[in-house]
Enzyme design. Structure first.
Site, PDB file in Angstrom:
ATOM      1  CG  ASP A 103     100.651 -40.895 -42.757  1.00 27.67           C
ATOM      2  OD1 ASP A 103     101.829 -41.293 -42.783  1.00 27.67           O
ATOM      3  OD2 ASP A 103     100.122 -40.427 -41.730  1.00 27.67           O
ATOM      4  CD  GLU A 184     111.296 -40.399 -35.161  1.00 31.65           C
ATOM      5  OE1 GLU A 184     111.400 -40.558 -33.912  1.00 31.65           O
ATOM      6  OE2 GLU A 184     110.215 -40.107 -35.708  1.00 31.65           O
TER       7      GLU A 184
END
Ligand code: UGA
Ligand code: MN
Length: 239
Positions: A103, A184
């Site tokens: 997205d 992350e």
């Protein structure tokens, strides 16, 4: 160098439009290999059809999230990104890895920049968190810290879309945890990354070349009510 663009994805009404838009960006990029990792036990036909039509080199793999994360506040896209990592460890010996969600919105300029990544490069991500941007802080051409509104304690406070990794720097120990908000950071820590190794891109992190865009969720129409309304319209009988 080849760019390996890793996209986790899952079935929902917005999936085909999101992937179509992303496909049409990637089709402008030379030397790119699209790894689409399906969050399902089988690769979906909708996704396969989009991939085939791009004419790009691609790999379509699937790895569903573990059952315990179904329907809860779960870390998104981990099982499937992990599957992509194993694929890369087995099949790619040079190139650059980038985690590009289905997205996000990405400027074509970014590809030319991440392609030059020697170890790990970083750059700002727009439309994210309470500050509107998440970015490394750069001083004299070096990353010295992070500007990111999420308060969780992290060594590298960056979004998934804010870094790229040279495949040669992908250690066998590379991994991503099932901990929301820490995917992350823990991934970058698992590479043995040091602050001084980070290569700032996008004019020393002064430009936004990727955005964490979000599509408004499609609300299912309440079909039963609609049909009832239609039954009151005479013309409906002739459909
Ligand atoms: C943010 C980060 O940008 C993501 O990289 C991170 O995985 C996520 O938070 C998280 O930590 O949960 P956000 O926009 O909030 O992203 O999340 P989504 O866009 O809904 O999901 C991120 C990616 O995972 C997308 O490519 C999505 O298609 C995929 N996903 C999402 C799955 O594969 N399975 C799911 O059940 C949900
Ligand atoms: Mn997203």
């Amino acid at each position: 160098k080849m760019i390996y663009y890793v996209t986790p994805t899952y079935p929902r009404p917005e999936q085909v439009p999101e992937l179509t838009r992303l496909a049409h960006t990637l089709m402008h990029v030379p030397k790119i290999h699209w790894i689409v990792a399906d969050d399902q036990s089988l690769c979906s036909k909708d996704v396969a059809d989009i991939l085939r039509r791009t004419g790009l080199p691609y790999t379509h793999i699937s790895s569903p999230k573990p059952y315990i994360y179904k329907g809860t506040n779960f870390p998104r896209g981990v099982a499937n990104r992990r599957a992509a990592l194993s694929w890369l460890q087995e099949n790619a010996d040079d190139g650059v890895l980038y985690f590009g969600d289905d997205d996000n919105t990405i400027d074509l300029q970014l590809f030319g920049e991440i392609r030059l990544t020697k170890k790990v490069s970083m750059f700002p991500v727009g439309l994210i968190g309470d500050y509107g941007v998440s970015s490394p802080v750069v001083k004299d051409g070096k990353v010295v810290g992070f500007f990111d509104s999420w308060p969780g304690s992290r060594m590298f406070a960056v979004d998934m879309a804010g870094f790229a990794v040279n495949i040669e720097f992908l250690k066998p120990s590379a991994n991503m945890p099932y901990i929301a908000g820490h995917e992350e950071d823990r991934f970058l820590v698992s590479l043995g990354l040091k602050l001084e190794d980070i290569e700032p891109l996008a004019a020393n992190c002064s430009k936004v070349l990727v955005w964490h865009t979000k599509t408004v969720k499609y609300k299912k129409p309440t079909l039963r009510v609609d049909i009832k309304k239609l039954e009151d319209v005479t013309a409906y009988k002739y459909f």
